[in-house]
Enzyme design. Structure first.
Site, PDB file in Angstrom:
ATOM      1  N   ASP A   1       0.860  -1.177   0.000  1.00 53.40           N
ATOM      2  CA  ASP A   1       0.000   0.000   0.000  1.00 53.40           C
ATOM      3  C   ASP A   1       0.897   1.228   0.000  1.00 53.40           C
ATOM      4  OD1 ASP A   1      -2.241   1.660   0.149  1.00 53.40           O
ATOM      5  OD2 ASP A   1      -2.504   1.418   2.306  1.00 53.40           O
ATOM      6  N   SER A   2       0.287   2.396  -0.168  1.00 54.39           N
ATOM      7  CA  SER A   2       1.067   3.632  -0.179  1.00 54.39           C
ATOM      8  C   SER A   2       1.580   4.003   1.204  1.00 54.39           C
ATOM      9  CB  SER A   2       0.228   4.774  -0.745  1.00 54.39           C
ATOM     10  OG  SER A   2      -0.946   4.932   0.011  1.00 54.39           O
TER      11      SER A   2
ATOM     12  N   TYR B   1      -1.190   7.999  -2.375  1.00 57.20           N
ATOM     13  CA  TYR B   1      -1.396   7.753  -3.796  1.00 57.20           C
ATOM     14  C   TYR B   1      -2.728   8.352  -4.267  1.00 57.20           C
ATOM     15  CZ  TYR B   1       2.358   4.187  -3.933  1.00 57.20           C
ATOM     16  OH  TYR B   1       3.558   3.524  -3.878  1.00 57.20           O
ATOM     17  N   GLY B   2      -3.650   8.554  -3.334  1.00 51.78           N
ATOM     18  CA  GLY B   2      -5.013   8.953  -3.692  1.00 51.78           C
ATOM     19  C   GLY B   2      -5.125  10.312  -4.356  1.00 51.78           C
TER      20      GLY B   2
ATOM     21  N   CYS C   1      -4.462  -1.449  -1.622  1.00 58.68           N
ATOM     22  CA  CYS C   1      -4.602  -0.020  -1.911  1.00 58.68           C
ATOM     23  C   CYS C   1      -5.703   0.121  -2.944  1.00 58.68           C
ATOM     24  CB  CYS C   1      -3.283   0.530  -2.462  1.00 58.68           C
ATOM     25  SG  CYS C   1      -3.367   2.256  -2.997  1.00 58.68           S
ATOM     26  N   ASN C   2      -6.775   0.817  -2.579  1.00 57.50           N
ATOM     27  CA  ASN C   2      -7.894   0.977  -3.494  1.00 57.50           C
ATOM     28  C   ASN C   2      -7.500   1.795  -4.716  1.00 57.50           C
ATOM     29  OD1 ASN C   2     -10.774   0.038  -2.297  1.00 57.50           O
ATOM     30  ND2 ASN C   2      -9.354   0.513  -0.646  1.00 57.50           N
ATOM     31  N   THR C   3      -6.620   2.795  -4.532  1.00 55.27           N
ATOM     32  CA  THR C   3      -6.208   3.645  -5.650  1.00 55.27           C
ATOM     33  C   THR C   3      -5.453   2.821  -6.702  1.00 55.27           C
ATOM     34  OG1 THR C   3      -6.066   5.558  -4.184  1.00 55.27           O
ATOM     35  CG2 THR C   3      -4.939   5.725  -6.290  1.00 55.27           C
TER      36      THR C   3
ATOM     37  N   THR D   1      -8.524   1.470   2.600  1.00 53.86           N
ATOM     38  CA  THR D   1      -8.095   0.565   3.671  1.00 53.86           C
ATOM     39  C   THR D   1      -7.917   1.263   5.013  1.00 53.86           C
ATOM     40  OG1 THR D   1      -5.852   0.758   2.744  1.00 53.86           O
ATOM     41  CG2 THR D   1      -7.098  -1.235   2.228  1.00 53.86           C
ATOM     42  N   HIS D   2      -7.975   2.600   5.048  1.00 53.19           N
ATOM     43  CA  HIS D   2      -7.976   3.315   6.327  1.00 53.19           C
ATOM     44  C   HIS D   2      -9.344   3.229   7.021  1.00 53.19           C
ATOM     45  CE1 HIS D   2      -4.263   5.221   4.949  1.00 53.19           C
ATOM     46  NE2 HIS D   2      -4.130   5.809   6.122  1.00 53.19           N
TER      47      HIS D   2
END
Length: 272
Positions: free
Chosen positions: A17-18, A49-50, A80-82, A193-194
Site C-alpha cells: 500500500d502507499s 497515492y489517492g 490499496c484501493n487507488t 483501507t484506512h
C-alpha cells in the site's frame, strides 16, 4: 524473473500500500490465515497515492510490485484501493505470472452478496471515486445495481491520528454520508483501507439497516479461496508480519501498531 517452480505453500504473501492503511488487510489476513508468512511494504516516502495522477500511480505500482518480487511471493495483494482502481493491470504485468488480487473486485463481490435492494454506497479517496472502478465492477456483477459514490478524504487523517471514535469524526461522517443516506442505500463499501478503523463511527451514523462492506475483510476471504484452489495454503508456524517501508517517519510504528492491533518488531527501510 521469478520461476513458478520457486513458489511453494511456505512462500510468503506480498502485500503493499502507499502507507499504513493496508495493514488493515494484513490484520484480516492474520485472523483468517494465521499460518501464512506476510511481507508488507508501505511506500511511506511517496504516500498518499489517492491524490496522484494515473501515470504516477502506475509507475509507483510497478516499482512496489518489483520490490515484493525480490521475496519470491506466492501471491501479491494490492492493499490499496487507488492502485486497484488505476493500475491492477500494471501490477499483473509486472508480477510475471504470480497471482495478483486487488481490493475492488473483492469488495464489490461482497457488497452484491450482502445488499438486499441493490442500492450500494461507495466511499473512498478522490482518485478511487473518480476512477469509477467500484461502479464499473458492481455493474459488471449486477447490471441492475444502483451505485452512489462519495469521496471522503478527511477520513484518512482521522484514522491515522487515532481519532476513529472522536466526536469530530462523527460530525464529519454525518456531513459526508448524508447524501448517501438520502439515496436509501442498504450497503456501504469502505473503499479505502484506512476506513475500517472508523467502522464503529460510520456504523453509528448510517444505522443498523446499512451493511458495512470492509474491503480488507473481503480481500482476505478471496486470498484464502485463491490459495486453497492453488493448493498453496501454508501450515507453517505463525510468525509476525515482516514490515518494509521506503521512508522512516517516526510516527509510522505508532500508527502501524494501531492499524495492525499488535506490537511490531523491526521495521525495515528498503530502497526501491
Amino acid at each position: 524473473m521469478l520461476h513458478q517452480s520457486a513458489i511453494s505453500s511456505h512462500s510468503p504473501i506480498g502485500v503493499f500500500d502507499s502507507g499504513v492503511g493496508g495493514l488493515t488487510v494484513v490484520r484480516q489476513l492474520r485472523q483468517l490465515l494465521p499460518n501464512e508468512h506476510i511481507i508488507y511494504f508501505g511506500d511511506t516516502a511517496r504516500v498518499p497515492y489517492g491524490t496522484k495522477s494515473e501515470p504516477t500511480v502506475r509507475k509507483y505500482a510497478a516499482e512496489d510490485t518489483a520490490l515484493l518480487l525480490r521475496y519470491e511471493p506466492k501471491l501479491i495483494v494490492i492493499a490499496c484501493n487507488t492502485v486497484s482502481a488505476l493500475a491492477l493491470d500494471t501490477v499483473q504485468e509486472t508480477a510475471k505470472g504470480v497471482g495478483v488480487l486487488g481490493v475492488i473486485k473483492a469488495g464489490a463481490t461482497l457488497a452484491i452478496e450482502k445488499s438486499e435492494h441493490k442500492r450500494i454506497g461507495v466511499i473512498g479517496t478522490q482518485a478511487t471515486i473518480a476512477s469509477y472502478a467500484y461502479q464499473r465492477e458492481l455493474h459488471r456483477l449486477n447490471k441492475d445495481v444502483q451505485v452512489f459514490a462519495k469521496a471522503c478524504p478527511l477520513f484518512v487523517p482521522l484514522a491515522e491520528e487515532g481519532f476513529a471514535t472522536h466526536e469530530a469524526s462523527k460530525l464529519i461522517a454525518k456531513e459526508y454520508l448524508a447524501e448517501l443516506l438520502d439515496s436509501r442505500i442498504d450497503a456501504l463499501i469502505l473503499g479505502c483501507t484506512h476506513y475500517p478503523l472508523l467502522k464503529p463511527t460510520i456504523q453509528d451514523v448510517v444505522g443498523k439497516s446499512v451493511e458495512l462492506i470492509d474491503s480488507a475483510e473481503a480481500v482476505a476471504r478471496e486470498v484464502k479461496a485463491h490459495l486453497a484452489q492453488q493448493q498453496l495454503l501454508s501450515d507453517a508456524t505463525p510468525q509476525p508480519p515482516r514490515v518494509l517501508v521506503s521512508d522512516m517517519p517516526q510516527r509510522f510504528r505508532t500508527v502501524a501498531e494501531r492499524f495492525l492491533g499488535m506490537e511490531l518488531g523491526e521495521i525495515e527501510l528498503v530502497a526501491l
